[in-house]
Design a protein around this motif. Structure first.
Motif, short mmCIF file in Angstrom:
data_model
loop_
_atom_site.label_atom_id
_atom_site.label_comp_id
_atom_site.label_asym_id
_atom_site.label_seq_id
_atom_site.Cartn_x
_atom_site.Cartn_y
_atom_site.Cartn_z
N GLU A 108 -4.34 -0.43 8.62
CA GLU A 108 -5.07 0.55 7.72
C GLU A 108 -6.31 0.37 7.37
OE1 GLU A 108 -5.98 3.31 6.86
OE2 GLU A 108 -4.25 3.92 6.12
N GLY A 109 -7.21 0.88 7.87
CA GLY A 109 -8.58 0.71 7.90
C GLY A 109 -9.39 1.82 6.80
N THR A 110 -9.01 2.49 6.17
CA THR A 110 -9.65 3.51 5.40
C THR A 110 -10.38 2.94 4.14
OG1 THR A 110 -7.61 4.15 4.28
CG2 THR A 110 -8.31 5.56 5.68
N GLN A 111 -11.18 3.09 3.64
CA GLN A 111 -12.16 2.64 2.53
C GLN A 111 -11.38 2.80 1.21
OE1 GLN A 111 -16.20 3.60 2.89
NE2 GLN A 111 -16.36 2.65 4.99
N THR A 112 -12.11 2.24 0.27
CA THR A 112 -11.58 2.17 -1.15
C THR A 112 -11.67 3.48 -1.63
OG1 THR A 112 -12.60 -0.12 -1.48
CG2 THR A 112 -12.01 1.21 -3.38
N GLY A 113 -10.37 3.74 -2.37
CA GLY A 113 -10.25 5.05 -2.99
C GLY A 113 -9.73 6.19 -2.27
N VAL A 114 -9.41 6.06 -1.00
CA VAL A 114 -8.72 6.99 -0.35
C VAL A 114 -7.16 7.15 -0.27
CG1 VAL A 114 -8.88 8.09 2.21
CG2 VAL A 114 -10.87 6.94 1.36
N GLY A 115 -6.72 6.03 -0.74
CA GLY A 115 -5.28 6.09 -0.86
C GLY A 115 -4.28 5.20 -0.34
N LYS A 116 -4.75 3.83 0.28
CA LYS A 116 -3.78 2.86 1.01
C LYS A 116 -2.77 2.50 0.34
CE LYS A 116 -7.24 0.15 1.74
NZ LYS A 116 -8.65 1.11 1.39
N GLY A 117 -2.88 2.49 -1.46
CA GLY A 117 -1.60 1.96 -2.01
C GLY A 117 -0.52 2.99 -1.93
N ARG A 118 -0.76 4.18 -1.80
CA ARG A 118 0.42 5.06 -1.68
C ARG A 118 0.91 5.11 -0.26
NH1 ARG A 118 0.20 10.44 -5.56
NH2 ARG A 118 -0.35 9.63 -7.47
N GLU A 119 0.10 4.85 0.67
CA GLU A 119 0.54 4.67 1.99
C GLU A 119 1.40 3.60 2.02
OE1 GLU A 119 -3.10 4.68 4.46
OE2 GLU A 119 -3.30 6.67 3.67
N ALA A 120 0.89 2.39 1.41
CA ALA A 120 1.80 0.99 1.58
C ALA A 120 3.16 1.38 0.97
CB ALA A 120 0.99 0.01 1.18
N ALA A 121 2.75 1.92 -0.18
CA ALA A 121 4.14 2.44 -1.12
C ALA A 121 4.96 3.14 -0.27
CB ALA A 121 3.90 3.04 -2.29
N ALA A 122 4.78 4.13 0.44
CA ALA A 122 5.71 5.02 1.38
C ALA A 122 6.19 4.12 2.48
CB ALA A 122 4.64 5.90 1.95
N VAL A 123 5.51 3.18 3.17
CA VAL A 123 6.00 2.21 4.07
C VAL A 123 7.13 1.28 3.26
CG1 VAL A 123 5.67 0.37 5.51
CG2 VAL A 123 4.13 2.34 5.38
N CYS A 124 6.93 0.97 2.07
CA CYS A 124 8.23 0.13 1.64
C CYS A 124 9.08 0.83 1.23
CB CYS A 124 7.21 -0.31 0.17
SG CYS A 124 8.59 -1.22 -0.93
#
Length: 218
Positions: A108-124
């Protein structure tokens, strides 16, 4: 509605109202395949078409991405799923699930503030629902609380009971300020039992640890 979700919806409204005439020679607006549109989110201009081709290939296999993600994450409706995620996040989550199903990885290569945390949470969330073990590895154990917040923000925090590999690590509940998971001392004995049995302690369904736990001999 929690504060993070309200901010997400506000950000979504602001982004869709922003003018797009300030594009440069290197960036273009990202067009999500999700029906949720985030017009002010940018992507490298040279990557826009290859990204679209790749996502179209996924859609050809799984169908409508919003319906696919809502179904895979077991949300009761597409509308509820979309209340937690931006369009680009839905695309990324669909891609991650598609890759995992094929035995492959996703960077996942998006930059800061775009929402990688929720994407990782969704995968979890997806891994637990599909009887897999999610392993969250990060820089500092202080980020365990941040990831727990992301899980809460997608409506799944109460279903994740992580084993923290770092001695003295803890997770603080964002609503109450109290510690909900904590290691008071060394967990060497717990790790030894895991090595012997191949199983986590009863009730734990995820692992949180830092790079320092695996990048040196110990």
């Amino acid at each position: 509605m929690d504060l993070s979700t309200r901010l997400l919806l506000l950000n979504r409204r602001i982004r869709t109202q922003l003018p797009v005439e300030h594009l440069n020679d290197f960036q273009d607006v990202y067009a999500s395949l999700s029906s949720v549109k985030d017009e002010a989110v940018m992507c490298p201009r040279s990557m826009k078409e290859p990204m679209r081709v790749a996502m179209d290939r996924i859609r050809a296999e799984v169908g409508d991405l919003d319906e696919f993600v809502a179904r895979e994450l077991e949300y009761p409706s597409v509308k509820e799923m979309q209340s937690y995620f931006m369009g680009l996040q839905v695309d990324a989550i669909a891609l991650a699930i598609w890759q995992i199903r094929r035995g492959k990885a996703l960077v996942e290569g998006t930059q800061t503030g775009v929402g990688k945390g929720r994407e990782a949470a969704a995968v979890c969330r997806w891994t637990i629902l599909h009887r897999l073990l999610p392993i969250f590895v990060t820089y500092s154990d202080t980020l365990f609380t941040d990831f727990q917040r992301d899980l809460d923000d997608i409506g799944y925090g109460a279903s994740v009971w992580p084993l923290l590999f770092n001695a003295g690590a803890s997770i603080t509940d964002q609503a109450t300020g109290r510690k909900i998971f904590a290691n008071k001392s060394s967990i060497k004995g717990v790790l030894t039992r895991i090595a012997e049995t191949g199983e986590l302690p009863r009730g734990r369904n995820a692992v949180f640890l830092t790079y320092s736990q695996i990048n040196t001999e110990n």
